[in-house]
Design an enzyme around this catalytic site. Structure first.
Site, PDB file in Angstrom:
ATOM      1  N   GLY A  18       0.848  -1.202  -0.005  1.00  0.00           N
ATOM      2  CA  GLY A  18       0.072  -0.165   0.108  1.00  0.00           C
ATOM      3  C   GLY A  18       0.936   1.179   0.020  1.00  0.00           C
ATOM      4  N   GLY A  20       1.287   5.104   1.604  1.00  0.00           N
ATOM      5  CA  GLY A  20       0.537   6.104   2.575  1.00  0.00           C
ATOM      6  C   GLY A  20       1.190   7.427   2.082  1.00  0.00           C
ATOM      7  N   ARG A  21       1.133   8.253   3.397  1.00  0.00           N
ATOM      8  CA  ARG A  21       1.257   9.619   3.044  1.00  0.00           C
ATOM      9  C   ARG A  21       2.984   9.872   3.009  1.00  0.00           C
ATOM     10  NH1 ARG A  21      -0.081  12.648   7.986  1.00  0.00           N
ATOM     11  NH2 ARG A  21      -0.807  10.734   8.635  1.00  0.00           N
ATOM     12  N   PHE A  22       3.589   9.061   3.413  1.00  0.00           N
ATOM     13  CA  PHE A  22       5.191   9.192   3.467  1.00  0.00           C
ATOM     14  C   PHE A  22       6.004   8.438   2.541  1.00  0.00           C
ATOM     15  CE2 PHE A  22       3.807  10.106   8.098  1.00  0.00           C
ATOM     16  CZ  PHE A  22       3.385  11.411   7.816  1.00  0.00           C
ATOM     17  N   GLY A  23       5.340   7.238   2.036  1.00  0.00           N
ATOM     18  CA  GLY A  23       6.195   6.418   1.361  1.00  0.00           C
ATOM     19  C   GLY A  23       5.311   5.014   0.877  1.00  0.00           C
ATOM     20  N   VAL A  25       4.753   1.094   0.905  1.00  0.00           N
ATOM     21  CA  VAL A  25       5.248  -0.102   1.478  1.00  0.00           C
ATOM     22  C   VAL A  25       5.231  -1.512   0.748  1.00  0.00           C
ATOM     23  CG1 VAL A  25       4.846  -1.715   3.588  1.00  0.00           C
ATOM     24  CG2 VAL A  25       4.530   0.833   3.905  1.00  0.00           C
ATOM     25  N   ASP A 144       1.641  10.071  14.719  1.00  0.00           N
ATOM     26  CA  ASP A 144       0.743   9.664  13.974  1.00  0.00           C
ATOM     27  C   ASP A 144      -0.250   8.395  14.467  1.00  0.00           C
ATOM     28  OD1 ASP A 144      -0.594   9.927  11.586  1.00  0.00           O
ATOM     29  OD2 ASP A 144       0.913   8.822  10.268  1.00  0.00           O
ATOM     30  N   LYS A 146      -2.952   6.196  14.845  1.00  0.00           N
ATOM     31  CA  LYS A 146      -4.389   6.182  14.266  1.00  0.00           C
ATOM     32  C   LYS A 146      -4.544   4.550  14.091  1.00  0.00           C
ATOM     33  CE  LYS A 146      -2.217   6.789   9.794  1.00  0.00           C
ATOM     34  NZ  LYS A 146      -2.154   7.177   8.558  1.00  0.00           N
ATOM     35  N   ASP A 161       4.736   2.744  12.845  1.00  0.00           N
ATOM     36  CA  ASP A 161       4.864   4.162  12.046  1.00  0.00           C
ATOM     37  C   ASP A 161       5.250   4.988  13.257  1.00  0.00           C
ATOM     38  OD1 ASP A 161       4.842   3.230   9.772  1.00  0.00           O
ATOM     39  OD2 ASP A 161       2.862   3.832   9.243  1.00  0.00           O
TER      40      ASP A 161
HETATM   41  P1  ADP Z   1      -1.024   4.114   6.280  1.00  0.00           P
HETATM   42  O1  ADP Z   1      -0.286   3.885   7.561  1.00  0.00           O
HETATM   43  O2  ADP Z   1      -1.610   5.457   6.327  1.00  0.00           O
HETATM   44  O3  ADP Z   1      -2.349   3.082   5.903  1.00  0.00           O
HETATM   45  P2  ADP Z   1       1.353   3.135   5.355  1.00  0.00           P
HETATM   46  O4  ADP Z   1       2.381   3.812   4.247  1.00  0.00           O
HETATM   47  O5  ADP Z   1       1.916   3.248   6.589  1.00  0.00           O
HETATM   48  O6  ADP Z   1       0.068   3.830   5.202  1.00  0.00           O
HETATM   49  O7  ADP Z   1       0.971   1.889   5.073  1.00  0.00           O
HETATM   50  C1  ADP Z   1       0.736   1.410   3.797  1.00  0.00           C
HETATM   51  C2  ADP Z   1       0.150   0.126   3.675  1.00  0.00           C
HETATM   52  O8  ADP Z   1       1.242  -0.815   4.211  1.00  0.00           O
HETATM   53  C3  ADP Z   1      -1.294  -0.213   4.643  1.00  0.00           C
HETATM   54  O9  ADP Z   1      -2.037  -1.094   4.174  1.00  0.00           O
HETATM   55  C4  ADP Z   1      -0.468  -0.861   6.012  1.00  0.00           C
HETATM   56  O10 ADP Z   1      -1.394  -1.508   6.689  1.00  0.00           O
HETATM   57  C5  ADP Z   1       0.573  -1.784   5.311  1.00  0.00           C
HETATM   58  N1  ADP Z   1       1.787  -1.799   6.231  1.00  0.00           N
HETATM   59  C6  ADP Z   1       2.502  -0.855   6.710  1.00  0.00           C
HETATM   60  N2  ADP Z   1       3.456  -1.293   7.692  1.00  0.00           N
HETATM   61  C7  ADP Z   1       3.215  -2.719   7.536  1.00  0.00           C
HETATM   62  C8  ADP Z   1       4.007  -3.715   8.517  1.00  0.00           C
HETATM   63  N3  ADP Z   1       5.120  -3.463   9.174  1.00  0.00           N
HETATM   64  N4  ADP Z   1       3.401  -5.091   8.159  1.00  0.00           N
HETATM   65  C9  ADP Z   1       2.401  -5.237   7.104  1.00  0.00           C
HETATM   66  N5  ADP Z   1       1.840  -4.201   6.608  1.00  0.00           N
HETATM   67  C10 ADP Z   1       2.241  -3.109   6.789  1.00  0.00           C
HETATM   68 MG    MG Z   2       1.092   3.328   8.527  1.00  0.00          MG
END
Ligand code: ADP
Ligand code: MG
Length: 310
Positions: A18, A20-23, A25, A144, A146, A161
């Site tokens: 997915g 998110g705002r900063f990068g 994943v 952050d 949430k 995060d």
């Molecule tokens: P947000 O927190 O706003 O959803 P992120 O960039 O943090 O945006 O996360 C992008 C996606 O990756 C989200 O669906 C999140 O649930 C998933 N994700 C982030 N970190 C992990 C992790 N350590 N393990 C599994 N999924 C993750």
């Molecule tokens: Mg996140």
């Protein structure tokens, strides 16, 4: 090379989980399954000072240690995602954590629309308070908190995060660009009044995050756990900003919950940061909440409890 430096070419990146705002994943592999958050990096130019403070423990003007990668590696707590390392060769900046297997509270509550019984909500809130209390004791402000950053993995809370908001100066897409204030959906209701009042339509604004602003965000998470919705549901951002900035809270009149449960919300959402409790206090309050004895455990097959009753 620091012990937490991971060379980018040692990482295997698979599919995108997915953005998110900063990068973005990625599902990745580095000595096993990992989650790789590749940060959206702006042209660093003169900003290498920012990169430096991202890498090293820099002392802010007020003497408080600024949180950065060097700090993340010191976090060891059951309820916090395991920080494994970082890649810090611009333009490749990435944070590597263990892969969390469960679902986020956000997807459980808002997508699957699971209803948590009060006991489960309390157990989840206790674990969040434990993880957050630990972070605060280490001087780390989450910034952050949430439900999208809180996972539930076989009943265990895993918070992700923490502290990353400080690196947003490095990143594109923090939505505070130009002269309009773009606010990601679902972000506003976690922002304490002092943060809402500091919002400006420019990326450079420094929001006054604090331990107390994390506690405010926890209040919103507690509200979501109790009713499966965000506060100020369906209201436009302007209306939420106006109300929160003036100290007006979401009404709890329609919330079916005990007085003590609602008091936690009201305390966390206090207008003045100094009136908000800390996580140690929240934890002991949550522990004292009377547990409802369930007539029948939800994991207990219905026909068994029926036959036990008859
Ligand atoms: P947000 O927190 O706003 O959803 P992120 O960039 O943090 O945006 O996360 C992008 C996606 O990756 C989200 O669906 C999140 O649930 C998933 N994700 C982030 N970190 C992990 C992790 N350590 N393990 C599994 N999924 C993750
Ligand atoms: Mg996140």
């Amino acid at each position: 090379m620091k012990e937490w430096d991971i060379p980018y070419d040692e990482l295997k990146l698979f599919d995108v989980i997915g953005t998110g705002r900063f990068g973005t994943v990625y599902r990745g592999s580095w000595h096993g399954a990992v989650a790789v958050k590749v940060l959206h990096v702006q042209d660093l130019g003169d900003e290498t000072g920012v990169l430096d403070s991202f890498k090293h423990e820099a002392s802010a003007a007020d003497g408080s240690a600024r949180v950065n990668v060097a700090t993340f590696r010191k976090t060891r707590h059951e309820n916090l995602v395991l920080f494994m390392g970082a890649c810090m060769k611009p333009p490749k900046l990435a944070i590597i954590t263990s892969m969390v297997k469960g679902c986020t509270l956000y997807s459980l509550l808002h997508h699957r629309r699971d209803k948590f019984n009060p006991n489960k909500s309390v157990l989840v809130a206790q674990q969040i308070s434990q993880g957050m209390g630990y972070l605060h004791a280490r001087g780390i402000i989450h910034k952050d908190l949430k439900t999208k950053n809180i996972f539930l993995e076989n009943g265990k809370v895993v918070i992700t995060d923490f502290g990353l908001f400080s690196v947003t100066k490095l990143c594109f897409g923090n939505n505070l660009r130009g002269d309009s204030l773009g606010i990601p959906a679902g972000w506003l209701c976690y922002l304490a009044p002092e943060l809402v009042r500091a919002l400006r339509p420019h990326a450079s604004v420094q929001l006054p995050f604090s331990k107390a602003s994390d506690v405010y965000a926890f209040g919103t998470v507690w509200y979501e756990l109790l009713c499966g919705e965000w506060p100020f549901r369906g209201q436009p951002a302007e209306a939420v900003i106006w109300q929160v900035g003036r100290g007006i809270k979401q009404s709890l009149a329609n919330l079916q919950a005990s007085r003590d449960t609602k008091d936690i919300l009201m305390l966390c959402w206090s207008y003045k940061p100094s009136d908000r409790p800390d996580f140690a206090h929240l934890l002991s309050t949550l522990e004292k909440l009377p547990r409802k004895r369930l007539a029948r455990s939800p994991s207990h097959p219905v026909h068994l409890s029926r036959s036990a009753e008859s």
